[in-house]
Write a protein that holds these residues in place. Structure first.
Motif, PDB file in Angstrom:
ATOM      1  N   ARG A 193       0.831  -1.213   0.000  1.00 11.34           N
ATOM      2  CA  ARG A 193       0.000   0.000   0.000  1.00 11.34           C
ATOM      3  C   ARG A 193       0.868   1.268   0.000  1.00 11.34           C
ATOM      4  NH1 ARG A 193      -1.355   3.281   4.090  1.00 11.34           N
ATOM      5  NH2 ARG A 193      -0.341   1.846   5.524  1.00 11.34           N
ATOM      6  N   LEU A 194       1.814   1.320   0.934  1.00 13.21           N
ATOM      7  CA  LEU A 194       2.649   2.525   1.020  1.00 13.21           C
ATOM      8  C   LEU A 194       3.577   2.652  -0.187  1.00 13.21           C
ATOM      9  CD1 LEU A 194       3.738   3.140   4.729  1.00 13.21           C
ATOM     10  CD2 LEU A 194       2.289   4.562   3.270  1.00 13.21           C
ATOM     11  N   ILE A 205       1.449  13.867   6.060  1.00 13.65           N
ATOM     12  CA  ILE A 205       0.690  14.208   7.260  1.00 13.65           C
ATOM     13  C   ILE A 205       0.102  12.934   7.867  1.00 13.65           C
ATOM     14  CG2 ILE A 205      -1.246  15.588   8.148  1.00 13.65           C
ATOM     15  CD1 ILE A 205       1.212  17.212   7.047  1.00 13.65           C
ATOM     16  N   GLY A 206       0.381  12.716   9.143  1.00 15.60           N
ATOM     17  CA  GLY A 206      -0.050  11.477   9.792  1.00 15.60           C
ATOM     18  C   GLY A 206       0.859  10.341   9.363  1.00 15.60           C
ATOM     19  N   SER A 207       2.137  10.572   9.547  1.00 13.91           N
ATOM     20  CA  SER A 207       3.146   9.691   8.928  1.00 13.91           C
ATOM     21  C   SER A 207       3.460   8.466   9.765  1.00 13.91           C
ATOM     22  CB  SER A 207       4.432  10.475   8.738  1.00 13.91           C
ATOM     23  OG  SER A 207       5.001  10.721  10.004  1.00 13.91           O
ATOM     24  N   ASP A 208       3.096   8.497  11.025  1.00 16.75           N
ATOM     25  CA  ASP A 208       3.502   7.453  11.966  1.00 16.75           C
ATOM     26  C   ASP A 208       5.009   7.199  11.852  1.00 16.75           C
ATOM     27  OD1 ASP A 208       3.541   5.585  13.926  1.00 16.75           O
ATOM     28  OD2 ASP A 208       2.037   4.258  13.074  1.00 16.75           O
ATOM     29  N   GLY A 253       4.414  15.142   9.528  1.00 13.28           N
ATOM     30  CA  GLY A 253       3.589  15.712  10.580  1.00 13.28           C
ATOM     31  C   GLY A 253       2.877  14.617  11.333  1.00 13.28           C
ATOM     32  N   GLU A 254       2.819  14.782  12.634  1.00 15.44           N
ATOM     33  CA  GLU A 254       2.088  13.834  13.486  1.00 15.44           C
ATOM     34  C   GLU A 254       1.381  14.586  14.588  1.00 15.44           C
ATOM     35  OE1 GLU A 254       0.750  11.140  14.436  1.00 15.44           O
ATOM     36  OE2 GLU A 254       1.241   9.946  12.691  1.00 15.44           O
ATOM     37  N   PRO A 304       3.408   8.176  17.730  1.00 13.28           N
ATOM     38  CA  PRO A 304       3.803   8.096  16.318  1.00 13.28           C
ATOM     39  C   PRO A 304       4.918   9.081  15.962  1.00 13.28           C
ATOM     40  CG  PRO A 304       1.415   8.125  16.525  1.00 13.28           C
ATOM     41  CD  PRO A 304       1.965   8.360  17.897  1.00 13.28           C
ATOM     42  N   GLY A 315      -2.674  17.976  11.642  1.00 18.18           N
ATOM     43  CA  GLY A 315      -2.857  18.080  10.198  1.00 18.18           C
ATOM     44  C   GLY A 315      -1.840  18.971   9.519  1.00 18.18           C
ATOM     45  N   ALA A 355      -2.182   9.517   4.034  1.00 15.40           N
ATOM     46  CA  ALA A 355      -2.513   8.114   3.759  1.00 15.40           C
ATOM     47  C   ALA A 355      -2.908   7.372   5.030  1.00 15.40           C
ATOM     48  CB  ALA A 355      -1.308   7.417   3.119  1.00 15.40           C
ATOM     49  N   GLY A 356      -3.728   6.360   4.824  1.00 15.81           N
ATOM     50  CA  GLY A 356      -4.043   5.439   5.921  1.00 15.81           C
ATOM     51  C   GLY A 356      -5.002   5.990   6.948  1.00 15.81           C
ATOM     52  N   MET A 357      -5.832   6.937   6.546  1.00 13.62           N
ATOM     53  CA  MET A 357      -6.827   7.495   7.476  1.00 13.62           C
ATOM     54  C   MET A 357      -8.191   7.438   6.817  1.00 13.62           C
ATOM     55  SD  MET A 357      -5.147  10.989   8.706  1.00 13.62           S
ATOM     56  CE  MET A 357      -3.399  11.122   8.561  1.00 13.62           C
ATOM     57  N   LEU A 403     -11.573  12.339   7.833  1.00  8.39           N
ATOM     58  CA  LEU A 403     -10.442  12.980   8.514  1.00  8.39           C
ATOM     59  C   LEU A 403      -9.518  13.649   7.489  1.00  8.39           C
ATOM     60  CD1 LEU A 403      -8.779  13.649  11.019  1.00  8.39           C
ATOM     61  CD2 LEU A 403      -7.855  11.329  10.984  1.00  8.39           C
ATOM     62  N   ILE A 430      -8.572  17.566   7.368  1.00 10.95           N
ATOM     63  CA  ILE A 430      -7.191  18.055   7.390  1.00 10.95           C
ATOM     64  C   ILE A 430      -6.948  19.025   6.227  1.00 10.95           C
ATOM     65  CG2 ILE A 430      -4.789  17.302   7.004  1.00 10.95           C
ATOM     66  CD1 ILE A 430      -5.428  14.850   8.770  1.00 10.95           C
ATOM     67  N   GLN A 477      -4.779   8.667   0.330  1.00 14.96           N
ATOM     68  CA  GLN A 477      -5.201   7.263   0.396  1.00 14.96           C
ATOM     69  C   GLN A 477      -6.199   7.124   1.539  1.00 14.96           C
ATOM     70  OE1 GLN A 477      -3.560   4.367   2.765  1.00 14.96           O
ATOM     71  NE2 GLN A 477      -5.665   3.790   2.236  1.00 14.96           N
TER      72      GLN A 477
END
Ligand code: SAM
Length: 225
Positions: free
Chosen positions: A5-6, A22-25, A45-46, A51, A75, A91-93, A97, A101, A117
């Motif tokens: 996926r990534l 954004i929301g990279s974990d 960004g987290e 994370p 965000g 991605a992954g949210m 959300l 953001i 994503q």
């Protein structure tokens, strides 16, 4: 090594751009892009400390501290105009959300590329894009384990999308790739079970029955187009 996926998300990012994830974990995506030489600089960004620590750990371990900046923020507040970010990856949210953001920091845009994503509510993301001066230029589906994911790439531009485009994706519904077919056949089966249950419960006059059966018809129509 990124998950399928990534990796698919990373491959859709334009080369030589300044990227914000954004929301990279774990910052795996940013690390991959920089290590591949695809981008020179990345901001990750987290919103949460755990994370963010994961991200910092990856960046430190790979010795990429001068190229990847890990920031604690909600965000796109992680990014300022001066950063000159061209591509934003989210991605992954959930789609709602992602939409929030993007919407919360609209004034930062338009960015030259968005790679999104959303795990759910892809229609809401597409609607936000076209209402906010973006055009979808590419879509891709990727399979990972039991799951099927949609990736949406947008650039500044004008686009009109039909209701079917919003739900199924303007490109995905035309291409009818095998992951797309699987996703919607699966969804159709799920909705058919809902209909069967409602029928067993004597609920065919329930508005919900009508609503779900319209959805099933729509899926059948799009899949046989
Ligand atoms: N983007 C990575 C991926 O696709 O594998 C990680 C996805 S992870 C499931 C979602 C991450 O988004 C979490 O680490 C969470 O803390 C972060 N997140 C959620 N809301 C956020 C927000 N408003 N701003 C920044 N990060 C956020």
């Amino acid at each position: 090594k990124l998950s399928p996926r990534l990796e698919a998300v990373a491959n859709l990012v334009d080369a030589k751009k300044r990227v914000a994830d954004i929301g990279s974990d774990h910052a795996y995506l940013a690390t991959y892009l920089v290590e591949q030489g695809k981008v020179a600089q990345a901001i990750v960004g987290e919103v949460a400390f755990g994370p963010l620590d994961n991200a910092k750990h990856t960046v430190a371990t790979q010795g990429l501290g001068s190229q990847i900046d890990c920031r604690l923020a909600d965000g796109l507040a992680a990014v300022s105009k001066e950063d000159g970010v061209e591509t934003v990856v989210i991605a992954g949210m959930g789609g709602l959300l992602i939409k929030k953001i993007l919407n919360d920091q609209k004034q930062l845009g338009p960015f030259s590329q968005l790679v999104l994503q959303p795990n759910t509510d892809q229609d809401a993301v597409r609607a936000w894009l076209v209402e906010n001066g973006y055009a979808i230029v590419k879509e891709q589906m990727v399979e990972e384990g039991e799951h099927r994911y949609e990736i949406i790439v947008a650039e500044p531009g004008k686009q009109t999308l039909s209701a079917d485009d919003l739900t199924f994706g303007p490109f995905l519904r035309k291409e009818q790739g095998h992951i797309f077919l699987q996703k919607w056949q699966h969804e159709q089966k799920r909705l058919q079970l809902v209909l069967d249950r409602l029928k067993e419960a004597g609920q065919v006059d329930n508005p919900k029955y009508h609503q779900v059966s319209e959805k099933v018809k729509k899926i059948q129509e799009v899949l046989s187009a």
